[in-house]
Design a protein around this motif. Structure first.
Motif, short mmCIF file in Angstrom:
data_model
loop_
_atom_site.label_atom_id
_atom_site.label_comp_id
_atom_site.label_asym_id
_atom_site.label_seq_id
_atom_site.Cartn_x
_atom_site.Cartn_y
_atom_site.Cartn_z
N SER A 11 89.88 32.32 1.99
CA SER A 11 90.38 31.89 3.30
C SER A 11 89.26 31.90 4.34
CB SER A 11 91.54 32.78 3.73
OG SER A 11 92.04 32.37 4.96
N ASP A 12 88.46 32.94 4.33
CA ASP A 12 87.33 33.04 5.26
C ASP A 12 86.31 31.93 5.00
OD1 ASP A 12 85.60 34.40 7.25
OD2 ASP A 12 84.35 34.78 5.48
N MET A 13 86.00 31.69 3.74
CA MET A 13 85.03 30.65 3.40
C MET A 13 85.54 29.27 3.82
SD MET A 13 82.05 29.83 2.22
CE MET A 13 81.44 31.26 1.34
N LEU A 14 86.81 28.99 3.56
CA LEU A 14 87.38 27.70 3.96
C LEU A 14 87.35 27.52 5.47
CD1 LEU A 14 90.37 27.38 1.47
CD2 LEU A 14 88.31 25.96 1.55
N ALA A 15 87.60 28.59 6.21
CA ALA A 15 87.53 28.51 7.67
C ALA A 15 86.11 28.19 8.12
CB ALA A 15 88.02 29.81 8.30
N ARG A 16 85.12 28.83 7.51
CA ARG A 16 83.73 28.57 7.88
C ARG A 16 83.28 27.16 7.51
NH1 ARG A 16 80.23 33.10 5.60
NH2 ARG A 16 81.85 33.37 4.05
N LEU A 17 83.94 26.57 6.50
CA LEU A 17 83.63 25.21 6.08
C LEU A 17 84.47 24.17 6.84
CD1 LEU A 17 83.39 25.88 2.27
CD2 LEU A 17 81.53 25.08 3.75
N LEU A 19 87.72 23.90 6.82
CA LEU A 19 88.80 23.45 5.95
C LEU A 19 89.88 24.53 5.81
CD1 LEU A 19 86.50 22.06 3.08
CD2 LEU A 19 87.64 20.72 4.87
N PRO A 20 90.35 25.10 6.92
CA PRO A 20 91.20 26.29 6.84
C PRO A 20 92.56 26.09 6.16
CG PRO A 20 91.25 25.40 9.05
CD PRO A 20 90.19 24.65 8.29
N ASP A 21 93.07 24.89 6.10
CA ASP A 21 94.42 24.67 5.56
C ASP A 21 94.42 24.13 4.14
OD1 ASP A 21 95.46 25.48 8.05
OD2 ASP A 21 95.24 23.44 8.84
N LEU A 22 93.31 24.22 3.44
CA LEU A 22 93.22 23.58 2.13
C LEU A 22 93.23 24.53 0.93
CD1 LEU A 22 90.71 20.70 2.89
CD2 LEU A 22 93.20 20.66 2.92
N ALA A 23 93.55 25.79 1.14
CA ALA A 23 93.50 26.76 0.04
C ALA A 23 94.40 26.35 -1.12
CB ALA A 23 93.88 28.14 0.54
N ASP A 24 95.53 25.76 -0.85
CA ASP A 24 96.46 25.40 -1.91
C ASP A 24 96.53 23.90 -2.15
OD1 ASP A 24 97.26 28.09 -2.43
OD2 ASP A 24 98.44 28.03 -0.59
N ALA A 43 80.13 27.69 -4.55
CA ALA A 43 78.81 28.16 -4.98
C ALA A 43 78.39 29.42 -4.23
CB ALA A 43 77.78 27.06 -4.78
N LEU A 44 78.65 29.45 -2.92
CA LEU A 44 78.19 30.58 -2.11
C LEU A 44 79.07 31.82 -2.20
CD1 LEU A 44 77.00 28.67 1.05
CD2 LEU A 44 75.59 30.05 -0.49
N ILE A 45 80.34 31.64 -2.47
CA ILE A 45 81.24 32.79 -2.48
C ILE A 45 80.89 33.78 -3.59
CG2 ILE A 45 83.13 31.99 -3.97
CD1 ILE A 45 84.98 32.92 -1.56
N GLY A 46 80.24 33.28 -4.64
CA GLY A 46 79.82 34.16 -5.73
C GLY A 46 78.51 34.88 -5.48
N ARG A 47 77.94 34.69 -4.29
CA ARG A 47 76.68 35.33 -3.91
C ARG A 47 75.58 35.08 -4.95
NH1 ARG A 47 76.64 37.05 0.92
NH2 ARG A 47 78.22 38.36 1.80
N PRO A 48 75.22 33.81 -5.15
CA PRO A 48 74.19 33.50 -6.15
C PRO A 48 72.81 33.97 -5.71
CG PRO A 48 74.61 31.57 -4.83
CD PRO A 48 75.61 32.61 -4.41
N ARG A 49 71.92 34.12 -6.65
CA ARG A 49 70.53 34.43 -6.31
C ARG A 49 69.75 33.15 -6.06
NH1 ARG A 49 68.90 38.61 -10.90
NH2 ARG A 49 68.03 36.65 -11.57
#
Length: 109
Positions: A11-17, A19-24, A43-49
């Motif tokens: 939800s936080d990531m979608l808001a920052r992108l 796109l807050p209403d698109l989770a479902d 890609a970013l939510i998994g904290r990649p290196r």
């Protein structure tokens, strides 16, 4: 990670992108630009290196492109991600060296 924490992170990531209403939402119902932003978030939510980005802004309108680009470069710097950007657009290059940028040589070089 508990399901509630995962949902909060999504939800936080979608808001920052922006796109807050698109989770479902059905992924097939998203525009190409929305799909590209969701893929950045995934890609970013998994904290990649390391993050490889191939034309990540190409489907975004100019105003959204500028906002998402600024957000992405800040996010990459804050997370300490090593980023590689492939683009044909000079204006997409990070100005503060947030990542390595690969661009084709122009015939004028």
């Amino acid at each position: 990670q508990p399901i509630s924490a995962q949902r909060a992170a999504v939800s936080d990531m979608l808001a920052r992108l922006e796109l807050p209403d698109l989770a479902d939402a059905d992924p097939m119902s998203l525009s190409r630009g929305q799909q590209m932003r969701v893929s950045l978030g995934r890609a970013l939510i998994g904290r990649p290196r390391v993050l490889l980005l191939d034309e990540p802004f190409s489907a975004l309108d100019h105003a959204t492109r500028d906002r998402i680009k600024a957000w992405l470069y800040t996010e990459i710097a804050q997370q300490g991600v090593m980023g590689v950007l492939v683009t044909h657009q000079v204006e997409d290059r990070p100005v503060h060296g947030e990542m390595t940028c690969l661009m084709p040589r122009s015939s004028h070089d």
